[in-house]
Motif scaffolding. Structure first.
Motif, PDB file in Angstrom:
ATOM      1  N   LEU A   1       0.863  -1.020  -0.130  1.00  0.00           N
ATOM      2  CA  LEU A   1      -0.141  -0.102   0.120  1.00  0.00           C
ATOM      3  C   LEU A   1       0.817   1.325   0.126  1.00  0.00           C
ATOM      4  CD1 LEU A   1      -2.706  -0.864   2.792  1.00  0.00           C
ATOM      5  CD2 LEU A   1      -2.819  -1.362   0.407  1.00  0.00           C
ATOM      6  N   VAL A   2       0.556   2.193  -0.627  1.00  0.00           N
ATOM      7  CA  VAL A   2       1.259   3.498  -0.840  1.00  0.00           C
ATOM      8  C   VAL A   2       0.363   4.573   0.054  1.00  0.00           C
ATOM      9  CG1 VAL A   2       2.323   5.367  -2.153  1.00  0.00           C
ATOM     10  CG2 VAL A   2       2.102   2.827  -3.000  1.00  0.00           C
ATOM     11  N   PRO A   3       0.809   4.918   1.118  1.00  0.00           N
ATOM     12  CA  PRO A   3      -0.056   5.912   1.947  1.00  0.00           C
ATOM     13  C   PRO A   3      -0.019   7.224   1.221  1.00  0.00           C
ATOM     14  CG  PRO A   3       1.971   4.988   3.175  1.00  0.00           C
ATOM     15  CD  PRO A   3       2.030   4.659   1.668  1.00  0.00           C
ATOM     16  N   LYS A   4      -1.018   8.165   1.604  1.00  0.00           N
ATOM     17  CA  LYS A   4      -1.166   9.299   1.214  1.00  0.00           C
ATOM     18  C   LYS A   4      -0.375  10.232   1.656  1.00  0.00           C
ATOM     19  CE  LYS A   4      -6.112   9.238   0.286  1.00  0.00           C
ATOM     20  NZ  LYS A   4      -7.478   9.593   0.799  1.00  0.00           N
ATOM     21  N   GLY A   5       0.289  11.332   1.093  1.00  0.00           N
ATOM     22  CA  GLY A   5       1.545  12.145   1.526  1.00  0.00           C
ATOM     23  C   GLY A   5       2.496  12.049   0.434  1.00  0.00           C
TER      24      GLY A   5
ATOM     25  N   GLU B   1     -10.844   0.987  -3.110  1.00  0.00           N
ATOM     26  CA  GLU B   1     -10.769   2.021  -2.212  1.00  0.00           C
ATOM     27  C   GLU B   1      -9.756   3.093  -2.630  1.00  0.00           C
ATOM     28  OE1 GLU B   1     -10.475   1.282   1.908  1.00  0.00           O
ATOM     29  OE2 GLU B   1     -12.394   0.294   2.225  1.00  0.00           O
ATOM     30  N   ALA B   2      -8.517   2.513  -3.172  1.00  0.00           N
ATOM     31  CA  ALA B   2      -7.412   3.419  -3.460  1.00  0.00           C
ATOM     32  C   ALA B   2      -7.842   4.017  -4.603  1.00  0.00           C
ATOM     33  CB  ALA B   2      -6.202   2.621  -3.705  1.00  0.00           C
ATOM     34  N   SER B   3      -8.519   3.675  -5.585  1.00  0.00           N
ATOM     35  CA  SER B   3      -8.727   4.119  -6.921  1.00  0.00           C
ATOM     36  C   SER B   3      -9.739   5.225  -6.927  1.00  0.00           C
ATOM     37  CB  SER B   3      -9.498   3.217  -7.941  1.00  0.00           C
ATOM     38  OG  SER B   3      -8.566   1.999  -8.214  1.00  0.00           O
ATOM     39  N   HIS B   4     -10.645   5.127  -5.542  1.00  0.00           N
ATOM     40  CA  HIS B   4     -11.446   6.050  -5.537  1.00  0.00           C
ATOM     41  C   HIS B   4     -11.207   6.998  -4.124  1.00  0.00           C
ATOM     42  CE1 HIS B   4     -14.056   4.318  -8.449  1.00  0.00           C
ATOM     43  NE2 HIS B   4     -13.717   3.205  -8.033  1.00  0.00           N
TER      44      HIS B   4
END
Length: 137
Positions: free
Chosen positions: A9-13, A121-124
């Motif tokens: 997973l690539v976290p936001k930021g 979830e990541a895509s949206h």
């Protein structure tokens, strides 16, 4: 030599680095279906650069489609074997083997459907991560 399919997973930021979520060994059906269907990137040999394949909804659907197709084929095969078993030990052994394989495929399907949820979830933009990646080492 062991080989693993790893999901990240690539976290936001800004400058976020992928975080390893789970790995599947070469003898696991999840590894086999991802490898055969979408051919993920090899992790690489350079310590400074790691290769990844981004998992998209389309790629996950392709893996799920292959799994479901093979589950359906195996179930039809079992049904046909059961028609002709008539106490024949060899056929009964084949039926049991096929049923075990179906169980393995259904477990792989469940795991892949979970990964599909992460990708969705990541895509949206729903989760705290921006991408789902994978690679093979």
């Amino acid at each position: 030599m062991s080989s693993y399919l790893t999901i990240y997973l690539v976290p936001k930021g800004d400058e976020s680095k992928p975080i390893s979520l789970i790995s599947y060994s070469r003898n696991n059906e999840v590894y086999q279906y991802f490898n055969d269907t979408i051919n993920p990137a090899f992790i690489g040999v350079n310590e400074n650069v790691t290769n990844y394949t981004e998992l998209t909804e389309a790629k996950i659907k392709e893996v799920i489609s292959e799994l479901k197709s093979d589950i359906d084929k195996a179930k039809r095969r079992v049904a046909e074997y059961e028609k002709h078993a008539a106490g024949k030990t060899e056929i009964i052994e084949d039926i049991l083997s096929q049923k075990e394989w179906i169980d393995d495929l259904q477990l792989a399907l469940s795991r892949t459907e979970f990964i599909e949820e992460l990708v969705y979830e990541a895509s949206h933009g729903f989760g705290d991560y921006t991408k789902v990646l994978c690679n093979i080492d």
